[in-house]
Design a protein around this motif. Structure first.
Motif, PDB file in Angstrom:
ATOM      1  N   ILE A  76      -7.943  -2.229  -7.769  1.00  0.00           N
ATOM      2  CA  ILE A  76      -8.565  -1.625  -7.927  1.00  0.00           C
ATOM      3  C   ILE A  76     -10.366  -1.594  -7.344  1.00  0.00           C
ATOM      4  O   ILE A  76      -9.725  -0.012  -6.236  1.00  0.00           O
ATOM      5  CB  ILE A  76      -9.170  -1.553  -9.254  1.00  0.00           C
ATOM      6  N   GLY A  87       0.775  -1.309   0.418  1.00  0.00           N
ATOM      7  CA  GLY A  87       0.175  -0.179  -0.429  1.00  0.00           C
ATOM      8  C   GLY A  87       0.960   0.796  -0.029  1.00  0.00           C
ATOM      9  O   GLY A  87       1.653   1.159   0.768  1.00  0.00           O
ATOM     10  N   ARG A 121      -2.946   9.753  -5.015  1.00  0.00           N
ATOM     11  CA  ARG A 121      -4.069   8.834  -4.787  1.00  0.00           C
ATOM     12  C   ARG A 121      -3.955   7.706  -3.665  1.00  0.00           C
ATOM     13  O   ARG A 121      -2.533   6.934  -3.810  1.00  0.00           O
ATOM     14  CB  ARG A 121      -4.636   8.063  -5.948  1.00  0.00           C
ATOM     15  N   GLU A 122      -4.310   6.966  -3.358  1.00  0.00           N
ATOM     16  CA  GLU A 122      -4.505   5.719  -2.003  1.00  0.00           C
ATOM     17  C   GLU A 122      -4.375   4.758  -3.239  1.00  0.00           C
ATOM     18  O   GLU A 122      -5.045   4.404  -4.178  1.00  0.00           O
ATOM     19  CB  GLU A 122      -5.535   5.783  -1.126  1.00  0.00           C
ATOM     20  N   ARG A 123      -3.367   3.709  -3.299  1.00  0.00           N
ATOM     21  CA  ARG A 123      -3.069   2.845  -4.016  1.00  0.00           C
ATOM     22  C   ARG A 123      -2.604   1.601  -3.743  1.00  0.00           C
ATOM     23  O   ARG A 123      -1.728   1.866  -2.464  1.00  0.00           O
ATOM     24  CB  ARG A 123      -2.060   3.080  -4.920  1.00  0.00           C
ATOM     25  N   TYR A 128      -0.564  -2.107  -4.468  1.00  0.00           N
ATOM     26  CA  TYR A 128       0.221  -2.743  -6.008  1.00  0.00           C
ATOM     27  C   TYR A 128       0.254  -4.315  -5.498  1.00  0.00           C
ATOM     28  O   TYR A 128       0.188  -4.881  -4.102  1.00  0.00           O
ATOM     29  CB  TYR A 128       1.012  -2.060  -6.280  1.00  0.00           C
ATOM     30  N   GLU A 131      -2.118  -3.443 -10.126  1.00  0.00           N
ATOM     31  CA  GLU A 131      -3.241  -2.337  -8.836  1.00  0.00           C
ATOM     32  C   GLU A 131      -4.566  -3.685  -8.643  1.00  0.00           C
ATOM     33  O   GLU A 131      -5.231  -3.931  -9.190  1.00  0.00           O
ATOM     34  CB  GLU A 131      -3.193  -1.234  -9.460  1.00  0.00           C
ATOM     35  N   ALA A 159      -1.448   1.677   2.545  1.00  0.00           N
ATOM     36  CA  ALA A 159      -2.391   3.218   1.950  1.00  0.00           C
ATOM     37  C   ALA A 159      -2.262   4.091   2.688  1.00  0.00           C
ATOM     38  O   ALA A 159      -2.508   5.661   2.465  1.00  0.00           O
ATOM     39  CB  ALA A 159      -2.976   2.329   0.205  1.00  0.00           C
ATOM     40  N   LYS A 195       3.620   1.428 -12.328  1.00  0.00           N
ATOM     41  CA  LYS A 195       2.801   0.049 -13.531  1.00  0.00           C
ATOM     42  C   LYS A 195       3.366  -0.538 -13.159  1.00  0.00           C
ATOM     43  O   LYS A 195       4.517  -0.948 -12.648  1.00  0.00           O
ATOM     44  CB  LYS A 195       3.064   1.229 -14.913  1.00  0.00           C
ATOM     45  N   ASP A 251       2.700   6.232  -7.587  1.00  0.00           N
ATOM     46  CA  ASP A 251       1.612   6.296  -8.946  1.00  0.00           C
ATOM     47  C   ASP A 251       2.699   5.406  -9.544  1.00  0.00           C
ATOM     48  O   ASP A 251       3.782   5.420 -10.289  1.00  0.00           O
ATOM     49  CB  ASP A 251       1.577   7.533  -9.694  1.00  0.00           C
ATOM     50  N   ARG A 266       1.303   5.948  -2.107  1.00  0.00           N
ATOM     51  CA  ARG A 266       0.287   6.679  -2.922  1.00  0.00           C
ATOM     52  C   ARG A 266       1.514   6.937  -4.030  1.00  0.00           C
ATOM     53  O   ARG A 266       1.017   7.719  -5.047  1.00  0.00           O
ATOM     54  CB  ARG A 266       1.051   8.029  -1.727  1.00  0.00           C
TER      55      ARG A 266
END
Length: 138
Positions: A108, A15, A64-66, A68, A106, A56, A21, A19, A17
Motif C-alpha cells: 500500500i 506491478g 490505479r497503479e498497484r 502486489y 498488496e 506499475a 485480491k 485490481d 494496474r
C-alpha cells in the motif's frame, strides 16, 4: 517460535494496474506493459520493490497503479529482457515464469518515481519503439 528457512523466504512483487485480491492468479497470456507485442507466454515478477514500481507506473490502462506481493506457483527464471541486455548478473532481481503468480497481498505505501524520472523512462521507451528496438524476448 523458532526461526526456520521459510521465515526468511524471498518476497516477490508484481506491478500492474489490475485490481486483484489475495488468492487471484496472474497468468500468462496478457499484453506487455512495455510494448505492443502479442500476449506474452511469461508472467513477470521482481524481488525488488523498485522494479515492481516501474511495472506499475508503466502499466497500460487507466486503473490505479498497484504493487502486489506474489508467490510463484512454479519455477522462475532470470528475465533475459533485463539481465542479458541491460543489467548482467540480474541486480534488479527480475524473473519470469510460465506458471501463474499467486497474489498474497498488496503493498500500500510505496514511493513513486519523480514525474521527471518517469517521463525520462517513458521517453526512452518511446525512442526504443521508434527505432524498432522495443522487443521482448518471449
Amino acid at each position: 517460535m523458532s526461526a526456520t528457512a521459510s521465515t526468511f523466504a524471498q518476497s516477490f512483487f508484481h506491478g500492474t494496474r489490475a485490481d486483484l485480491k489475495p488468492g487471484d492468479l496472474i497468468a500468462v497470456g496478457h499484453q506487455s506493459n512495455f510494448t505492443d507485442v502479442a500476449p506474452l507466454s511469461w508472467v513477470y515478477c521482481s524481488a525488488t520493490l523498485d522494479a515492481a514500481i516501474w511495472g506499475a507506473e508503466l502499466a497500460a490502462g487507466s486503473g490505479r497503479e498497484r504493487i502486489y506481493v506474489v508467490e510463484p506457483t512454479g519455477p522462475i527464471f532470470d528475465d533475459p529482457n533485463v539481465t542479458d541486455k541491460k543489467f548482467p548478473g540480474n541486480p534488479t532481481l527480475s524473473y519470469r515464469s510460465r506458471d501463474p503468480l499467486r497474489v498474497i497481498g498488496e503493498v500500500i505505501n510505496w514511493q513513486a518515481h519523480s514525474p521527471e524520472r518517469l517521463q525520462q523512462m517513458k521517453d526512452g521507451l518511446a525512442a526504443l519503439k521508434a527505432a524498432g528496438r522495443d522487443l521482448i524476448i518471449d
